[in-house]
Design a protein around this motif. Structure first.
Motif, PDB file in Angstrom:
ATOM      1  N   ARG A  20       2.235  -3.915   4.655  1.00  0.00           N
ATOM      2  CA  ARG A  20       3.300  -3.170   3.983  1.00  0.00           C
ATOM      3  C   ARG A  20       2.886  -2.933   2.541  1.00  0.00           C
ATOM      4  O   ARG A  20       2.331  -3.815   1.894  1.00  0.00           O
ATOM      5  N   ALA A 152      -0.643  -0.710  -0.210  1.00  0.00           N
ATOM      6  CA  ALA A 152      -0.919  -1.014   1.196  1.00  0.00           C
ATOM      7  C   ALA A 152      -2.417  -1.074   1.461  1.00  0.00           C
ATOM      8  O   ALA A 152      -2.910  -1.970   2.165  1.00  0.00           O
ATOM      9  N   THR A 176       8.839   3.838   4.867  1.00  0.00           N
ATOM     10  CA  THR A 176       9.963   3.017   5.309  1.00  0.00           C
ATOM     11  C   THR A 176      11.098   2.967   4.297  1.00  0.00           C
ATOM     12  O   THR A 176      12.072   2.260   4.496  1.00  0.00           O
ATOM     13  N   GLU A 222       8.516   2.040  -0.250  1.00  0.00           N
ATOM     14  CA  GLU A 222       7.876   1.139   0.712  1.00  0.00           C
ATOM     15  C   GLU A 222       7.198   1.958   1.799  1.00  0.00           C
ATOM     16  O   GLU A 222       7.733   2.972   2.249  1.00  0.00           O
ATOM     17  N   SER A 224       4.668   1.329   5.503  1.00  0.00           N
ATOM     18  CA  SER A 224       3.970   0.436   6.419  1.00  0.00           C
ATOM     19  C   SER A 224       2.719   1.154   6.896  1.00  0.00           C
ATOM     20  O   SER A 224       2.736   2.373   7.111  1.00  0.00           O
TER      21      SER A 224
END
Length: 234
Positions: A20, A152, A176, A222, A224
């Protein structure tokens, strides 16, 4: 049927690494939004409506007198409601209640406190706010997303390095969540010089303006991500 080259669950020959990425930035708000509710009350419907129209016109003209400091002005709900006598079976009207809701968005925060105070000084006028916000197209969101992606990638490299191997290919990248929230007050606002348009100065003497402190915005992003790794030797 041919199996996918890189299954989503990974294989011993193509291990999967899921991480993440996060980022949080602070920025000054772009807009301040205030809500203005103009009301009128009277025993006669036409008189109440005339009073409401006059007060609405006064509020709108005052807001517009600040020129480019006001980016948007819109009218929301308008209502004129009869109040019936509390006792008795007849539909006898005791009074009429009128209400108009306005919303103003300002980009010049030096005029915000003064305009808010002057609106609150009008008869039967309620002011709510301000609420602080960034424009949807603010570059701060883009910077936060890019930083989250870099985070990430960096995390993936660190995990792979801990296993004595390297990252292979990117399999998936998903957003996300990106959003903003209020942060701390901006410390230099109180020292800024108040400015007022010439049209605004011609109306009435200005009451002492409120000292409204803009809140800095926290923008969070955010992502992923899934990567393949070169098989490590364990």
């Amino acid at each position: 049927m041919t199996a996918p080259q890189n299954p989503p669950y990974g294989t011993p020959d193509t291990p999967l690494l899921a991480v993440r990425g996060e980022a949080e930035l602070e920025a000054d708000p772009d807009l301040a939004r205030i809500g203005i509710t103009v009301t009128a009350r009277g025993k006669d419907r036409r008189t109440t409506l005339d009073d409401l129209t006059r007060r609405n016109t006064t509020a709108v003209e005052l807001i517009k007198s600040y020129g480019d400091a006001v980016e948007d002005l819109s009218t929301g709900a308008m209502s004129l409601t009869p109040e019936l006598e509390p006792h008795g079976r007849s539909e006898r009207v005791r009074a009429y209640h009128g209400r108009v809701h306005l919303t103003a968005e300002l980009t010049d925060f030096t005029a915000l406190g003064e305009l808010t105070t002057r609106l609150a000084d009008l008869d039967l006028t309620r002011v709510d706010g301000p609420s602080w916000t960034l424009r949807p197209e603010s570059p701060v969101y883009r910077r936060a997303r890019r930083q989250a992606v870099r985070d990430a990638v960096q995390r993936a490299k660190e995990y792979a390095e801990a296993l004595g191997t390297t990252v292979g290919a990117l399999i998936e990248l998903a957003d996300t969540g990106t959003g903003s929230a209020l942060g701390r007050p901006r410390s230099d606002f109180g020292r800024r010089t108040r400015r007022m348009s010439a049209a605004a100065q011609e109306i009435e003497p200005t009451p002492e303006p409120l000292d409204l402190e803009p809140q800095r915005m926290r923008v969070r992003a955010e992502v992923s991500a899934q990567f393949t790794m070169v098989p490590p030797t364990l």
